[in-house]
Design a protein around this motif. Sequence first.
Motif, short mmCIF file in Angstrom:
data_model
loop_
_atom_site.label_atom_id
_atom_site.label_comp_id
_atom_site.label_asym_id
_atom_site.label_seq_id
_atom_site.Cartn_x
_atom_site.Cartn_y
_atom_site.Cartn_z
N VAL A 115 20.61 -35.13 -0.06
CA VAL A 115 21.48 -34.67 -1.15
C VAL A 115 21.25 -35.51 -2.40
O VAL A 115 21.17 -34.98 -3.51
N ARG A 116 21.11 -36.82 -2.23
CA ARG A 116 20.85 -37.68 -3.40
C ARG A 116 19.52 -37.33 -4.06
O ARG A 116 19.34 -37.48 -5.26
N ALA A 117 18.57 -36.84 -3.25
CA ALA A 117 17.26 -36.46 -3.81
C ALA A 117 17.29 -35.08 -4.44
O ALA A 117 16.28 -34.61 -4.95
N GLY A 118 18.46 -34.41 -4.38
CA GLY A 118 18.59 -33.12 -5.05
C GLY A 118 18.60 -31.91 -4.14
O GLY A 118 18.66 -30.77 -4.62
N ALA A 119 18.53 -32.13 -2.82
CA ALA A 119 18.52 -30.98 -1.89
C ALA A 119 19.91 -30.34 -1.80
O ALA A 119 20.92 -31.05 -1.87
N GLN A 120 19.94 -29.02 -1.67
CA GLN A 120 21.18 -28.31 -1.39
C GLN A 120 21.13 -27.91 0.08
O GLN A 120 20.21 -27.20 0.49
N ILE A 121 22.07 -28.38 0.86
CA ILE A 121 22.07 -28.09 2.30
C ILE A 121 23.00 -26.91 2.57
O ILE A 121 24.16 -26.92 2.16
N ARG A 122 22.47 -25.90 3.28
CA ARG A 122 23.28 -24.74 3.65
C ARG A 122 23.36 -24.68 5.16
O ARG A 122 22.33 -24.67 5.84
N TYR A 123 24.58 -24.64 5.68
CA TYR A 123 24.77 -24.64 7.13
C TYR A 123 25.03 -23.22 7.64
O TYR A 123 25.38 -22.32 6.87
N ALA A 124 24.88 -23.04 8.94
CA ALA A 124 25.23 -21.80 9.64
C ALA A 124 24.52 -20.58 9.06
O ALA A 124 25.10 -19.50 8.96
N THR A 125 23.30 -20.77 8.66
CA THR A 125 22.50 -19.62 8.22
C THR A 125 21.05 -19.87 8.62
O THR A 125 20.66 -21.00 8.89
N THR A 126 20.27 -18.82 8.70
CA THR A 126 18.87 -18.96 9.06
C THR A 126 18.04 -17.96 8.28
O THR A 126 18.58 -17.07 7.62
N VAL A 127 16.73 -18.13 8.37
CA VAL A 127 15.82 -17.24 7.66
C VAL A 127 15.66 -15.96 8.48
O VAL A 127 15.36 -16.02 9.67
N THR A 128 15.86 -14.82 7.86
CA THR A 128 15.65 -13.55 8.58
C THR A 128 14.35 -12.88 8.15
O THR A 128 13.77 -12.13 8.91
N ASP A 129 13.91 -13.18 6.93
CA ASP A 129 12.66 -12.55 6.49
C ASP A 129 12.05 -13.34 5.33
O ASP A 129 12.76 -14.05 4.61
N LEU A 130 10.74 -13.19 5.19
CA LEU A 130 10.02 -13.82 4.07
C LEU A 130 9.18 -12.76 3.38
O LEU A 130 8.62 -11.89 4.05
N ALA A 131 9.10 -12.84 2.06
CA ALA A 131 8.20 -11.94 1.32
C ALA A 131 7.36 -12.81 0.39
O ALA A 131 7.87 -13.39 -0.57
N GLU A 132 6.07 -12.92 0.72
CA GLU A 132 5.18 -13.80 -0.06
C GLU A 132 4.49 -13.03 -1.18
O GLU A 132 4.10 -11.87 -1.01
N SER A 133 4.33 -13.73 -2.30
CA SER A 133 3.49 -13.19 -3.39
C SER A 133 2.55 -14.32 -3.81
O SER A 133 2.73 -15.46 -3.36
N PRO A 134 1.60 -14.07 -4.66
CA PRO A 134 0.70 -15.16 -5.06
C PRO A 134 1.43 -16.31 -5.74
O PRO A 134 0.98 -17.45 -5.72
N ASP A 135 2.58 -16.05 -6.36
CA ASP A 135 3.28 -17.07 -7.15
C ASP A 135 4.41 -17.76 -6.40
O ASP A 135 4.74 -18.91 -6.68
N ASP A 136 5.07 -17.05 -5.51
CA ASP A 136 6.24 -17.64 -4.85
C ASP A 136 6.53 -16.89 -3.56
O ASP A 136 5.75 -16.02 -3.14
N VAL A 137 7.63 -17.27 -2.95
CA VAL A 137 8.04 -16.60 -1.72
C VAL A 137 9.55 -16.34 -1.79
O VAL A 137 10.32 -17.22 -2.19
N ILE A 138 9.94 -15.11 -1.45
CA ILE A 138 11.36 -14.78 -1.41
C ILE A 138 11.83 -14.92 0.03
O ILE A 138 11.21 -14.38 0.95
N VAL A 139 12.92 -15.68 0.20
CA VAL A 139 13.46 -15.92 1.53
C VAL A 139 14.78 -15.18 1.67
O VAL A 139 15.67 -15.31 0.83
N MET A 140 14.90 -14.37 2.72
CA MET A 140 16.15 -13.68 3.02
C MET A 140 16.90 -14.47 4.10
O MET A 140 16.29 -14.90 5.09
N PHE A 141 18.19 -14.64 3.90
CA PHE A 141 19.00 -15.43 4.82
C PHE A 141 19.96 -14.55 5.63
O PHE A 141 20.32 -13.44 5.20
N SER A 142 20.38 -15.09 6.77
CA SER A 142 21.24 -14.30 7.67
C SER A 142 22.65 -14.10 7.11
O SER A 142 23.39 -13.25 7.59
N ASP A 143 23.03 -14.86 6.09
CA ASP A 143 24.35 -14.64 5.47
C ASP A 143 24.28 -13.56 4.38
O ASP A 143 25.23 -13.35 3.63
N GLY A 144 23.12 -12.92 4.27
CA GLY A 144 22.99 -11.82 3.32
C GLY A 144 22.35 -12.22 2.01
O GLY A 144 21.92 -11.36 1.24
#
Length: 154
Positions: A57-86
Amino acid sequence: MLDQVLATGFPFGGAEQRDLQDNRIAYMPSKLGDDRVPGNVGLTARRLSTILRGAAVRAGAQIRYATTVTDLAESPDDVIVMFSDGGSRRYDVVAAFDGVSSAMRRRLFGDAYEPVFMGAGCGASKCRERNPLLISWAIKEIASRPDSSQWPMT
Ligand SMILES: Cc1cc2nc3c(=O)[nH]c(=O)nc-3n(C[C@H](O)[C@H](O)[C@H](O)COP(=O)(O)OP(=O)(O)OC[C@H]3O[C@@H](n4cnc5c(N)ncnc54)[C@H](O)[C@@H]3O)c2cc1C
């Protein structure tokens, strides 16, 4: 983090195994560490987790609990991550540290890197109260396994 770990835990140079009469039956020096960093430090997983989460957290991370990755969509520039909380979010990099049974590893590589059991492992902890029944059961159970090996006696 090292300062916090040392302030919370206790350093030690190896592990020993004792019988029910408290006689030492094995000692395993870890042969790790140097003048600045001890080879081992004992502290509870809960305290280690508090130190690690605080540093993140001190290094700037945002921690999200009780959720997981349901899908990933990669492009040449970035990646979109879908989470189980919608929710979903765009990232530069996705790094997965989800343990030995990593769902992300299976998602990316199928069963190509499944962990393989290499043999029995055993640890001993000094408890405030001994439970001779439990300890003697554990010793017999481990010793009876064909893939258990005896530690060097010193
Ligand atoms: C009983 C036991 C005692 C141990 N004692 C010691 C010890 O004394 N000293 C020592 O150095 N090591 C010890 N270890 C080993 C140590 O715990 C592991 O080596 C270490 O935790 C591995 O770290 P990791 O980050 O790879 O995975 P993990 O610590 O397993 O972390 C993976 C994380 O990912 C999360 N996760 C999993 N799947 C998903 C998903 N799909 N979505 C979102 N999150 C997910 C999990 O909830 C978990 O928080 C012990 C292990 C065990 C089982």
